[in-house]
Write an enzyme that holds these catalytic residues in place. Structure first.
Site, PDB file in Angstrom:
ATOM      1  N   ASP A 104      34.683  47.679  46.809  1.00  0.00           N
ATOM      2  CA  ASP A 104      35.564  46.513  46.733  1.00  0.00           C
ATOM      3  C   ASP A 104      35.116  45.528  45.658  1.00  0.00           C
ATOM      4  OD1 ASP A 104      37.494  44.651  47.270  1.00  0.00           O
ATOM      5  OD2 ASP A 104      36.821  44.179  49.294  1.00  0.00           O
ATOM      6  N   ASP A 333      41.648  43.764  41.411  1.00  0.00           N
ATOM      7  CA  ASP A 333      41.098  44.081  42.737  1.00  0.00           C
ATOM      8  C   ASP A 333      41.306  45.543  43.102  1.00  0.00           C
ATOM      9  OD1 ASP A 333      40.188  44.091  45.331  1.00  0.00           O
ATOM     10  OD2 ASP A 333      41.718  42.735  46.110  1.00  0.00           O
TER      11      ASP A 333
END
Ligand SMILES: *[C@@H]1O[C@H](CO)[C@@H](O)[C@H](O)[C@H]1NC(C)=O
Ligand SMILES: *[C@@H]1O[C@H](CO)[C@@H](O)[C@H](O)[C@H]1NC(C)=O
Ligand SMILES: *[C@@H]1O[C@H](CO)[C@@H](O)[C@H](O)[C@H]1NC(C)=O
Ligand SMILES: *[C@@H]1O[C@H](CO)[C@@H](O)[C@H](O)[C@H]1NC(C)=O
Ligand SMILES: *[C@@H]1O[C@H](CO)[C@@H](O)[C@H](O)[C@H]1NC(C)=O
Ligand SMILES: *[C@@H]1O[C@H](CO)[C@@H](O)[C@H](O)[C@H]1NC(C)=O
Ligand SMILES: *[C@@H]1O[C@H](CO)[C@@H](O)[C@H](O)[C@H]1NC(C)=O
Ligand SMILES: *[C@@H]1O[C@H](CO)[C@@H](O)[C@H](O)[C@H]1NC(C)=O
Ligand SMILES: *[C@@H]1O[C@H](CO)[C@@H](O)[C@H](O)[C@H]1NC(C)=O
Ligand SMILES: *[C@@H]1O[C@H](CO)[C@@H](O)[C@H](O)[C@H]1NC(C)=O
Length: 452
Positions: A104, A333
């Site tokens: 992430d 992201d």
């Protein structure tokens, strides 16, 4: 049935790391460091890299929360998304034990479930461990020769819908690919309300130190949002230990096959996470280097780095208009599948599919015919045009109650630009480029990949 509730927690990590800080941080947009493109960095090849091989479905909760938090509407309902959102996973070793973790770029802590962890449901009632659905029985520090506990600290992330991860903190050797990082601060989760996927046992956070979630003291109830004891996330530790020579990490996310997307469980070829240079995929000569955008915190600290936020020159499609206000920024992201653009732009783009995509208000989602013609779409960043493959702008979303195939548009409504809004370039964009993050000079180099 879409396993909506089973997957909630895995989606929320970044949003929560951000969200928990929201009350005290009150993030505001700041003027860009510079709006001009920087000289394009010449990137070395990566020193270390690991394949990304699995992905698990996730919903749009994270995006929803991010959206809610950034607009200050913490009461905004969390909507059930479709199963079209995915997490990229990779394998790591912590103190000699193997785990599969979520990769992430939108959060900063590295954590794993701890052996013997207690599992709870969302209202804190004890449940069997299997209820939390981690991919392993958890980390056993007594079996690690390198573990050192960090007394009087606790790791604590609480989720807006009641999910939480708490536990002690320690240091251990984390190995990813051939990169061994010693004395990495990690969270050991001994209390979890986590709706896992049966595969991952934790997460590898790659964002900035300011987003970490370790607090002083051992009582999680005494932790104050925004007053965490910030520390170096994994890649920052790797740099300080000189395990890598160059301050870059890089991600190349493959789009995977449509079939794999449909079932979203396992794909053998999903790209790379690389350290020390650019990920090993074929690229074109189209490249731009731009500054990471900082934030001003409520504390008054300005130009603080949290997410990998970049300035967008424009979104280019038939009928596009220049983005305004906060619509000029977006977060890169890996943990978000779709692109979330300012509402007006998303609407304009979705109207150009043939047949046009339809907006379903109660799901806040643009659905599109799986066989629709995809309008061309590029993003201009740092004065350079990056093209998104048509294949990325239609995603399978399961079937309706009549068994008809459903698809969603890769370009969704991210809200209306306001001073606090953030928009997201997710995997739909990232499938087409290699993104290389320089965490020392706070610059990002985006390089268009050759078509694949
Ligand atoms: C990751 O670990 C899982 C479980 O041990 C294994 O099946 C898989 O092959 C591993 N993937 C890689 C790329 O090593
Ligand atoms: C951990 O993974 C490595 C590489 O896949 C493998 O060689 C090793 O046997 C695994 N260790 C355990 C304890 O499963
Ligand atoms: C948690 O378990 C308790 C006891 O079984 C139950 O009353 C409660 O509704 C459960 N909460 C959730 C969110 O499932
Ligand atoms: C810390 O954990 C407790 C218990 O889960 C929770 O109630 C609290 O909101 C958390 N605090 C922060 C700052 O995350
Ligand atoms: C946590 O404790 C350490 C050591 O006492 C101190 O230096 C640090 O400022 C504290 N951090 C916060 C956020 O209170
Ligand atoms: C996806 O999974 C379902 C149920 O397991 C199966 O029937 C279907 O054939 C799979 N689709 C593909 C493309 O593998
Ligand atoms: C990368 O380019 C080389 C040379 O053109 C080619 O042989 C190779 O197959 C390409 N690799 C991929 C993954 O497309
Ligand atoms: C990039 O490559 C193309 C051909 O693939 C070439 O026409 C162009 O001049 C190159 N641009 C630069 C800046 O090198
Ligand atoms: C642009 O959109 C308009 C209106 O939807 C359409 O008539 C036109 O053909 C489109 N142009 C291109 C180049 O796709
Ligand atoms: C898309 O086209 C294929 C054949 O080209 C057809 O089998 C399928 O039903 C179509 N799907 C939709 C949603 O129209």
């Amino acid at each position: 049935m879409t396993p909506v509730l089973l997957l909630v927690a895995a989606l929320l990590v970044s949003a929560h790391a951000y969200g928990e800080r929201e009350p005290s941080y009150n993030i505001r947009r700041v003027a860009p460091l510079t709006s001009a493109a920087l000289a394009t960095e010449v990137l070395p090849a990566a020193q270390f890299f690991v394949p990304l091989t699995e992905k698990v479905p996730r919903q749009t909760y994270k995006k929803k929360l991010l959206e809610a938090l950034r607009t200050g509407l913490s009461t905004t309902a969390v909507l059930a998304g479709s199963a079209n959102d995915n997490q990229y996973l990779t394998n790591v070793t912590v103190g000699g034990e193997n785990f599969t973790v979520i990769v992430d770029t939108g959060s900063s802590d590295t954590w794993v479930a701890q052996k013997g962890f207690e599992c709870f449901n969302l209202t804190s009632f004890p449940e069997k461990q299997s209820y939390c659905a981690f991919g392993s029985s958890g980390f056993d520090e007594s079996k690690s020769k390198t573990f050192a506990s960090y007394p009087d600290k606790n790791f604590n992330i609480t989720y807006g819908d009641g999910e939480f991860l708490n536990g002690p903190v320690g240091f251990d050797t984390v190995i990813i690919g051939d990169m061994a990082v010693n004395k990495q601060e990690i969270g050991l989760v001994n209390k979890a309300a986590w709706n896992g996927d049966g595969i991952n046992s934790g997460l590898l956070g790659l964002a900035y130190p300011e987003l970490t979630s370790v607090y002083n003291g051992t009582d999680p109830d005494s932790d104050v949002s925004g007053e965490s004891d910030t520390y170096n996330p994994l890649f920052f530790t790797a740099l300080s230990e000189r395990v890598v020579s160059n301050p870059y990490f890089s991600v190349a996310l493959n789009r995977g096959s449509f079939k794999h997307q449909e079932n979203s469980s396992y794909d053998t070829n999903l790209g790379y996470l690389a350290f020390g240079g650019i990920a090993p995929v074929n690229t074109t000569n189209i490249s731009a280097t731009i500054p990471v955008q900082g934030y001003t915190l409520k504390s008054g600290l300005s130009n603080q780095y949290l997410f990998y936020t970049v300035e967008i020159d424009s979104y280019i499609f038939n009928g596009s208009a220049a983005p305004t206000g906060s619509g000029k920024q977006a977060i890169l992201d890996t943990g978000t599948t779709l692109n979330y653009l300012p509402n007006a732009l998303a609407k304009a783009y979705n109207s150009k599919f043939v047949p046009p995509a339809t907006y379903v208000a109660d799901q806040d989602t643009y659905f599109v015919d799986c066989n629709a013609t995809v309008p061309a779409f590029s993003v201009n960043i740092g004065g350079t045009k990056f093209t998104i493959d048509a294949a990325d702008n239609i995603l399978p979303a399961g079937t309706d109650s009549n068994g008809n195939e459903l698809c969603v548009s890769g370009t969704q409504n991210g809200g209306d630009p306001s001073d606090t809004d953030l928009f997201i370039l997710g995997d739909v964009f990232l499938h087409n480029v290699v993104v290389t993050f320089n965490v020392q000079s706070n610059k990002i180099t985006i390089t268009q990949r050759t078509a694949y």
